[in-house]
Design a protein around this motif. Structure first.
Motif, PDB file in Angstrom:
ATOM      1  N   GLU A 106      45.357  17.971  55.511  1.00  0.00           N
ATOM      2  CA  GLU A 106      45.928  19.198  55.468  1.00  0.00           C
ATOM      3  C   GLU A 106      46.100  19.828  54.007  1.00  0.00           C
ATOM      4  O   GLU A 106      45.965  20.818  53.722  1.00  0.00           O
ATOM      5  CB  GLU A 106      47.130  19.320  56.154  1.00  0.00           C
ATOM      6  N   PHE A 107      46.873  18.777  53.341  1.00  0.00           N
ATOM      7  CA  PHE A 107      47.088  19.196  51.990  1.00  0.00           C
ATOM      8  C   PHE A 107      45.767  19.540  51.125  1.00  0.00           C
ATOM      9  O   PHE A 107      45.640  20.406  50.327  1.00  0.00           O
ATOM     10  CB  PHE A 107      48.092  18.399  51.020  1.00  0.00           C
ATOM     11  N   SER A 108      44.977  18.614  51.196  1.00  0.00           N
ATOM     12  CA  SER A 108      43.406  18.756  50.830  1.00  0.00           C
ATOM     13  C   SER A 108      42.726  20.451  50.918  1.00  0.00           C
ATOM     14  O   SER A 108      42.341  20.899  50.186  1.00  0.00           O
ATOM     15  CB  SER A 108      42.625  17.539  51.272  1.00  0.00           C
ATOM     16  N   LEU A 111      44.555  22.980  49.167  1.00  0.00           N
ATOM     17  CA  LEU A 111      44.187  23.205  47.642  1.00  0.00           C
ATOM     18  C   LEU A 111      42.752  23.761  47.686  1.00  0.00           C
ATOM     19  O   LEU A 111      42.445  24.286  46.761  1.00  0.00           O
ATOM     20  CB  LEU A 111      44.345  21.632  47.168  1.00  0.00           C
ATOM     21  N   ALA A 112      41.973  23.344  48.774  1.00  0.00           N
ATOM     22  CA  ALA A 112      40.537  23.673  48.663  1.00  0.00           C
ATOM     23  C   ALA A 112      40.126  24.940  48.077  1.00  0.00           C
ATOM     24  O   ALA A 112      39.202  25.152  47.185  1.00  0.00           O
ATOM     25  CB  ALA A 112      39.695  23.164  49.615  1.00  0.00           C
ATOM     26  N   PRO A 113      40.497  26.088  48.784  1.00  0.00           N
ATOM     27  CA  PRO A 113      40.080  27.382  48.432  1.00  0.00           C
ATOM     28  C   PRO A 113      40.593  27.983  46.982  1.00  0.00           C
ATOM     29  O   PRO A 113      40.292  28.801  46.631  1.00  0.00           O
ATOM     30  CB  PRO A 113      40.792  28.376  49.608  1.00  0.00           C
ATOM     31  N   HIS A 114      41.457  27.045  46.311  1.00  0.00           N
ATOM     32  CA  HIS A 114      42.086  27.677  45.259  1.00  0.00           C
ATOM     33  C   HIS A 114      40.783  27.624  44.080  1.00  0.00           C
ATOM     34  O   HIS A 114      39.785  27.014  44.062  1.00  0.00           O
ATOM     35  CB  HIS A 114      43.168  26.372  44.678  1.00  0.00           C
ATOM     36  N   GLU A 115      41.213  28.867  43.266  1.00  0.00           N
ATOM     37  CA  GLU A 115      40.314  29.304  42.206  1.00  0.00           C
ATOM     38  C   GLU A 115      39.966  28.070  41.346  1.00  0.00           C
ATOM     39  O   GLU A 115      38.644  27.980  40.805  1.00  0.00           O
ATOM     40  CB  GLU A 115      40.959  30.229  41.460  1.00  0.00           C
ATOM     41  N   GLN A 135      48.015  25.850  36.056  1.00  0.00           N
ATOM     42  CA  GLN A 135      49.439  25.931  36.312  1.00  0.00           C
ATOM     43  C   GLN A 135      49.831  26.245  37.504  1.00  0.00           C
ATOM     44  O   GLN A 135      50.469  25.470  38.311  1.00  0.00           O
ATOM     45  CB  GLN A 135      50.202  26.638  35.184  1.00  0.00           C
ATOM     46  N   ASP A 136      48.880  27.149  38.210  1.00  0.00           N
ATOM     47  CA  ASP A 136      49.174  27.516  39.638  1.00  0.00           C
ATOM     48  C   ASP A 136      49.036  26.440  40.667  1.00  0.00           C
ATOM     49  O   ASP A 136      49.806  26.117  41.413  1.00  0.00           O
ATOM     50  CB  ASP A 136      48.222  28.647  39.931  1.00  0.00           C
ATOM     51  N   ILE A 137      47.892  25.729  40.467  1.00  0.00           N
ATOM     52  CA  ILE A 137      47.513  24.574  41.239  1.00  0.00           C
ATOM     53  C   ILE A 137      48.382  23.438  41.182  1.00  0.00           C
ATOM     54  O   ILE A 137      48.873  22.850  42.098  1.00  0.00           O
ATOM     55  CB  ILE A 137      45.914  24.368  41.052  1.00  0.00           C
ATOM     56  N   ILE A 138      48.575  23.208  39.976  1.00  0.00           N
ATOM     57  CA  ILE A 138      49.693  22.075  39.844  1.00  0.00           C
ATOM     58  C   ILE A 138      51.173  22.498  40.343  1.00  0.00           C
ATOM     59  O   ILE A 138      51.510  21.484  40.762  1.00  0.00           O
ATOM     60  CB  ILE A 138      49.827  21.866  38.031  1.00  0.00           C
ATOM     61  N   ASN A 139      51.363  23.553  40.060  1.00  0.00           N
ATOM     62  CA  ASN A 139      52.658  23.813  40.868  1.00  0.00           C
ATOM     63  C   ASN A 139      52.671  23.906  42.411  1.00  0.00           C
ATOM     64  O   ASN A 139      53.703  23.521  42.981  1.00  0.00           O
ATOM     65  CB  ASN A 139      53.004  25.538  40.463  1.00  0.00           C
ATOM     66  N   MET A 140      51.448  24.041  43.044  1.00  0.00           N
ATOM     67  CA  MET A 140      51.453  23.618  44.592  1.00  0.00           C
ATOM     68  C   MET A 140      51.737  22.138  44.560  1.00  0.00           C
ATOM     69  O   MET A 140      52.266  21.780  45.645  1.00  0.00           O
ATOM     70  CB  MET A 140      50.088  24.005  44.746  1.00  0.00           C
ATOM     71  N   VAL A 141      51.238  21.407  43.855  1.00  0.00           N
ATOM     72  CA  VAL A 141      51.555  19.742  44.002  1.00  0.00           C
ATOM     73  C   VAL A 141      52.973  19.471  43.749  1.00  0.00           C
ATOM     74  O   VAL A 141      53.572  18.733  44.247  1.00  0.00           O
ATOM     75  CB  VAL A 141      50.436  19.264  43.094  1.00  0.00           C
TER      76      VAL A 141
END
Lengths: 212, 212
Positions: A106-108, A111-115, A135-141
Motif C-alpha cells: 500500500e505504501f509502495s 508513492l508510485a504516482p509521485h512525480e 524533498q516532497d517524496i522524502i517527506n512522505m517517507v
C-alpha cells in the motif's frame, strides 16, 4: 493524527550520494529493527542483515539506509543479498532471533504516482531531479507512521550462522600478492590466488547464508 | 619527507561503527581512484567497484571506506565482491576505463606487528581496543604516502557491463508481496516469488560481473 517528522542525519545522504525516498525507507527500517530487537547499532560485528533485494531493479537504495542506521555494513560482512527482488530484509542478532520487515504494498502504491518516479522512469538520475520534488517524496517517507510503512514479522526462532573468520594469509606463488587462506588454490603444485589459478569466473566460491 | 596527514570525515567512522585501520585504507583507496580516473564521487550510478575481498577474513572494512569516499555503494549496486581474498579493488568508470589498486605487501607487513592486531587476534572487537592503540595505527595509514600504501595499475581497456535495470514489478500470486519481475518465477502456473516457489537456496540466481 499528526506524526512527528522522522530525522535522518545529513551524512547518510552524503554517504549515499543523492536524495531519494528509498534510502530513508531503509534508514527507518534499520532503526525499527534495532528498536524491536532491543539492541544498539552494530559497532563491531553483531547484527546481520539479509536483504531480499537483488540486482537490475531500482529501490536498492534501501540497503544504504539500513547500513547507515545500523552500522551492519557490507564492509563488515553484515549485509548479504538474498536476490528475491523484494523491498524487505530480515535482521538477525545473536541470541535475539530475527525480525523481517517488508515495505507494505500500500505504501509502495502510494508513492508510485509521485512525480519523482516520472523522472526516474525517463532515465533521469536522482541528483538531476528538482530538489522540491525529491524533498516532497522524502517527506512522505519521514512523516508516515510505522504502520503505514511496514509489515513486521517477529521471528524468535530464526537462526543464522555467520561464516567463521580466519586471519591466516599467504603470498600467491605466482603474482606474489597476499591472499587470505580461504581463497588460496593450488595450481601445478603451487599455492596461488584465484586469478592466477585461471579458474573460470563461474567456478567462484560463494558463501550461502545458512538459515531456517 | 614529512607527509600531511590525510583527513577522513568523522561521519565515515560513524557509518562504519568503529575506528580501525582498514576503513581509512579503503577511504584513501577510493579517493585515489577518483583522482586517477579524473572523476567526482558517484552521486548516482556512475562508478562500479569490483572488490577482491571475500568473506571469512578480516580487513573487509576497506570496502566501507571505499563506499564512504566514492558513494559507489552496495545499495546502489555499485560495489560487488569478487571473492579473491585480497586487499585490492578495481574501479571502473564509464568511458574512462579502469584502475586496480592493491595494498602493498610491504605496508601490510609494516602494520602486522602493531598492538592493534594482537588484540584482534585474541578476538577483541575493534571498539573494545584502547583508543590510543587504534589512533596510533590509524595515524600510520593517514600519514603514509600513496607510494608506501598502494600498487596502482591503470587499465585503460578494462570494460565492465553493469546489469540492465527495469522498474517492472508484480505481486506474487501466493504471498501477495511485490516482486521485481526479474525475480518472479512460475510455480503451478502462477507467478510467484522465489521463497514461495520453494526453490532450494543453491538454485539462487547470482549476477556475475562481465569483464575482461
Amino acid at each position: 493524527m499528526s506524526v512527528e517528522k522522522f530525522k535522518i542525519p545529513e551524512w547518510a545522504f552524503e554517504f549515499h550520494g543523492h536524495k531519494c525516498p528509498f534510502m530513508p525507507i531503509g534508514f527507518r527500517m534499520g532503526k525499527l529493527a534495532l528498536e524491536k530487537l532491543g539492541v544498539e547499532k552494530s559497532s563491531n560485528h553483531e547484527m546481520h542483515v539479509l536483504s531480499e533485494m537483488g540486482v537490475g531493479h531500482p529501490q536498492g537504495c534501501m540497503q544504504d539506509g539500513i547500513m547507515a542506521a545500523t552500522s551492519a555494513t557490507f564492509g563488515k560482512n553484515l549485509m548479504e543479498r538474498l536476490y528475491y527482488g523484494k523491498v524487505a530484509a530480515t535482521f538477525w542478532y545473536p541470541e535475539k532471533g530475527g525480525i523481517r520487515i517488508a515495505l507494505k504494498n500500500e505504501f509502495s502504491d502510494k508513492l508510485a504516482p509521485h512525480e519523482f518516479f516520472k523522472y526516474r522512469k525517463k532515465g533521469i538520475e536522482p541528483s538531476e531531479i528538482p530538489d522540491a520534488v525529491r524533498q516532497d517524496i522524502i517527506n512522505m517517507v519521514l512523516t508516515a507512521t510505522i504502520d503505514e510503512l511496514f509489515n513486521i514479522k517477529i521471528l524468535p526462532d530464526f537462526d543464522y550462522k555467520p561464516v567463521k573468520g580466519s586471519f591466516n594469509k599467504d603470498k600467491c606463488e605466482v603474482c606474489g600478492e597476499y591472499v587470505f587462506e580461504r581463497y588460496l588454490r593450488v595450481k601445478d603444485g603451487k599455492k596461488v590466488c584465484i586469478p592466477c589459478s585461471k579458474h573460470e569466473p563461474f567456478e567462484k566460491d560463494f558463501y550461502y547464508p545458512v538459515f531456517k
